[in-house]
Design a protein around this motif. Structure first.
Motif, mmCIF file in Angstrom:
data_model
loop_
_atom_site.group_PDB
_atom_site.id
_atom_site.type_symbol
_atom_site.label_atom_id
_atom_site.label_comp_id
_atom_site.label_asym_id
_atom_site.label_seq_id
_atom_site.Cartn_x
_atom_site.Cartn_y
_atom_site.Cartn_z
ATOM 1 N N PRO A 59 0.839 -1.199 0.000
ATOM 2 C CA PRO A 59 0.000 0.000 0.000
ATOM 3 C C PRO A 59 0.872 1.245 0.000
ATOM 4 O O PRO A 59 2.083 1.185 0.264
ATOM 5 N N LEU A 60 0.257 2.396 -0.274
ATOM 6 C CA LEU A 60 0.945 3.680 -0.168
ATOM 7 C C LEU A 60 -0.102 4.761 0.089
ATOM 8 O O LEU A 60 -0.978 4.991 -0.744
ATOM 9 N N TYR A 61 -0.016 5.400 1.250
ATOM 10 C CA TYR A 61 -0.884 6.542 1.533
ATOM 11 C C TYR A 61 -0.349 7.756 0.790
ATOM 12 O O TYR A 61 0.856 8.032 0.823
ATOM 13 N N ILE A 62 -1.245 8.473 0.121
ATOM 14 C CA ILE A 62 -0.827 9.693 -0.568
ATOM 15 C C ILE A 62 -1.811 10.827 -0.286
ATOM 16 O O ILE A 62 -3.007 10.604 -0.076
ATOM 17 N N ASP A 63 -1.264 12.020 -0.274
ATOM 18 C CA ASP A 63 -2.040 13.257 -0.274
ATOM 19 C C ASP A 63 -1.531 14.026 -1.480
ATOM 20 O O ASP A 63 -0.434 14.580 -1.449
ATOM 21 N N LEU A 64 -2.299 14.006 -2.560
ATOM 22 C CA LEU A 64 -1.825 14.545 -3.831
ATOM 23 C C LEU A 64 -1.918 16.071 -3.826
ATOM 24 O O LEU A 64 -3.008 16.648 -3.746
ATOM 25 N N ALA A 65 -0.771 16.712 -3.927
ATOM 26 C CA ALA A 65 -0.707 18.170 -3.897
ATOM 27 C C ALA A 65 -1.190 18.759 -5.213
ATOM 28 O O ALA A 65 -1.131 18.114 -6.274
ATOM 29 N N ALA A 66 -1.619 20.010 -5.160
ATOM 30 C CA ALA A 66 -2.106 20.684 -6.366
ATOM 31 C C ALA A 66 -0.985 20.927 -7.363
ATOM 32 O O ALA A 66 -1.188 20.803 -8.579
ATOM 33 N N LYS A 67 0.199 21.267 -6.874
ATOM 34 C CA LYS A 67 1.334 21.535 -7.756
ATOM 35 C C LYS A 67 2.003 20.228 -8.168
ATOM 36 O O LYS A 67 2.352 19.410 -7.330
ATOM 37 N N ALA A 68 2.183 20.065 -9.462
ATOM 38 C CA ALA A 68 2.740 18.813 -9.977
ATOM 39 C C ALA A 68 4.149 18.548 -9.467
ATOM 40 O O ALA A 68 4.563 17.391 -9.324
ATOM 41 N N ASP A 69 4.919 19.612 -9.179
ATOM 42 C CA ASP A 69 6.303 19.431 -8.757
ATOM 43 C C ASP A 69 6.486 19.596 -7.248
ATOM 44 O O ASP A 69 7.606 19.786 -6.768
ATOM 45 N N ALA A 70 5.399 19.531 -6.458
ATOM 46 C CA ALA A 70 5.505 19.650 -5.000
ATOM 47 C C ALA A 70 6.382 18.540 -4.444
ATOM 48 O O ALA A 70 6.225 17.361 -4.783
ATOM 49 N N ASP A 71 7.331 18.924 -3.587
ATOM 50 C CA ASP A 71 8.264 17.954 -3.010
ATOM 51 C C ASP A 71 7.554 17.022 -2.028
ATOM 52 O O ASP A 71 6.577 17.414 -1.376
ATOM 53 N N PRO A 72 8.050 15.800 -1.870
ATOM 54 C CA PRO A 72 7.444 14.852 -0.936
ATOM 55 C C PRO A 72 7.602 15.297 0.513
ATOM 56 O O PRO A 72 8.680 15.734 0.927
ATOM 57 N N GLN A 73 6.520 15.170 1.270
ATOM 58 C CA GLN A 73 6.524 15.394 2.716
ATOM 59 C C GLN A 73 5.940 14.147 3.368
ATOM 60 O O GLN A 73 4.868 13.686 2.970
ATOM 61 N N PRO A 74 6.629 13.573 4.361
ATOM 62 C CA PRO A 74 6.149 12.311 4.947
ATOM 63 C C PRO A 74 4.788 12.457 5.617
ATOM 64 O O PRO A 74 4.521 13.440 6.313
ATOM 65 N N ILE A 75 3.929 11.467 5.412
ATOM 66 C CA ILE A 75 2.715 11.267 6.182
ATOM 67 C C ILE A 75 2.713 9.806 6.605
ATOM 68 O O ILE A 75 3.642 9.050 6.286
ATOM 69 N N HIS A 76 1.696 9.367 7.309
ATOM 70 C CA HIS A 76 1.602 7.984 7.756
ATOM 71 C C HIS A 76 1.694 7.024 6.568
ATOM 72 O O HIS A 76 0.850 7.050 5.662
#
Length: 322
Positions: A252-269
């Motif tokens: 699995p992979l939890y994602i929160d898809l940012a509006a900006k296509a080039d937004a850098d990854p930020q850890p979530i659960h």
């Protein structure tokens, strides 16, 4: 009789297994419910069938349900709430192509005869679209509620696994801690392709060689890339030692898809908040280390779910459709 490939590929089992899992390729699915309920443990199940139907239309290869018998406060997630087998029947009637997976049924909490009957029924009703993840369970609070012991769940998992496998045979004869069928007895229906794919989750209280020998694939959890590559390599080494078919790996992979296509990854659960460009790169890296399927979880996704599904379809799914 199962149609078998040469031993350098995956075994051909049923309609969904053959479509979702391809050697050296990654496909994308979704974890149900398809909604944001990150602020609480209980989802609203808003437009749940319509969203699964949309996922099918948009080209996602699978949806995955979870087996959460009780809303345990310390666990903090009630899952999709519905009994997974009842819900599988409902989704089977409302969809045509998408694979229907469970990640995962907690075998020690159910009698395997009931699991075998429900699994085969859901497989037949869906036209061979069932993928069955199985696990030993990791929530000790559930076991006293069913008057079952927690510490011996590994042994009961193995016996349940064997029972379900054997019930796919015609008038099977065996002795098992969960029961012994009388001669001539049979269980109907039978799975469409002769058996339902069973993928083992995590360690399930079993030795690595047992997992490699008995499962039709392995469900593991997200790790840093180096560690994930190592555990996948170890799993594949164990399967190769059997001189048998290669077997798929999914996570699995939890994602929160940012509006900006080039937004850098930020850890979530168990995942990231990130833009589609970094998500694509991350998934390609998982593909390169041997992950065959990723089930995306949108529980913490802040954007509109339908919009997110369409963005993922337009900008990500096509890159993993082979």
């Amino acid at each position: 009789m199962l149609n078998r490939l040469d031993r350098t590929g995956f075994e051909q089992i049923n309609r969904s297994y053959n479509t979702v899992f391809k050697p050296n390729r990654l496909s994308l699915g979704l974890v149900v419910p398809l909604e944001n309920y990150g602020m609480g443990a209980v989802p609203g199940m808003d437009r749940h069938l319509e969203r699964v139907q949309l996922a099918e239309q948009l080209g996602f290869s699978s949806v995955w349900l979870r087996d959460v018998p009780f809303n345990v406060p310390s666990f903090g997630d009630a899952g999709q709430m519905f009994d997974p087998f009842v819900y599988l029947g409902y989704l089977a009637a409302g969809t045509e192509r998408i694979a229907l997976g469970v990640a995962s049924i907690i075998l020690p909490l159910r009698h395997p005869a009931h699991v075998a009957k429900a699994v085969a029924s859901a497989d037949v009703l869906s036209g061979g679209r069932l993928l069955l993840g199985v696990a030993s369970g990791d929530r000790p609070e559930e076991y006293p509620a069913l008057n079952m012991s927690f510490d011996d769940r590994g042994a009961r998992f193995r016996e349940s696994f064997a029972y379900i496998r054997q019930m796919a045979d015609t008038r099977p004869q065996f002795t098992n801690m969960h029961g012994t069928p009388e001669p001539g007895m049979d269980m109907l229906p039978k799975p469409v392709a002769g058996k339902v794919p069973m993928l083992i989750t995590g360690g399930s209280q079993q030795a690595p060689d047992w997992i490699a020998a008995n499962g039709d694939g392995w469900m593991t959890y997200p790790r840093n890339m180096q560690a994930q590559q190592q555990v996948i390599g170890d799993y594949r080494q164990n399967t190769r030692a059997l001189e048998a078919f290669d077997k798929p790996v999914m996570q699995p992979l939890y994602i929160d898809l940012a509006a900006k296509a080039d937004a850098d990854p930020q850890p979530i659960h168990l995942g990231f908040r990130l833009g589609v460009n970094h998500l694509r790169t991350y998934l390609k890296t998982l593909e390169s280390i041997g992950v065959n399927h990723v089930a995306l979880n949108l529980r913490f996704n802040q954007a509109d779910i339908e919009t997110t599904l369409k963005r993922l379809s337009d900008e990500i799914v096509a890159d993993f459709t082979h």
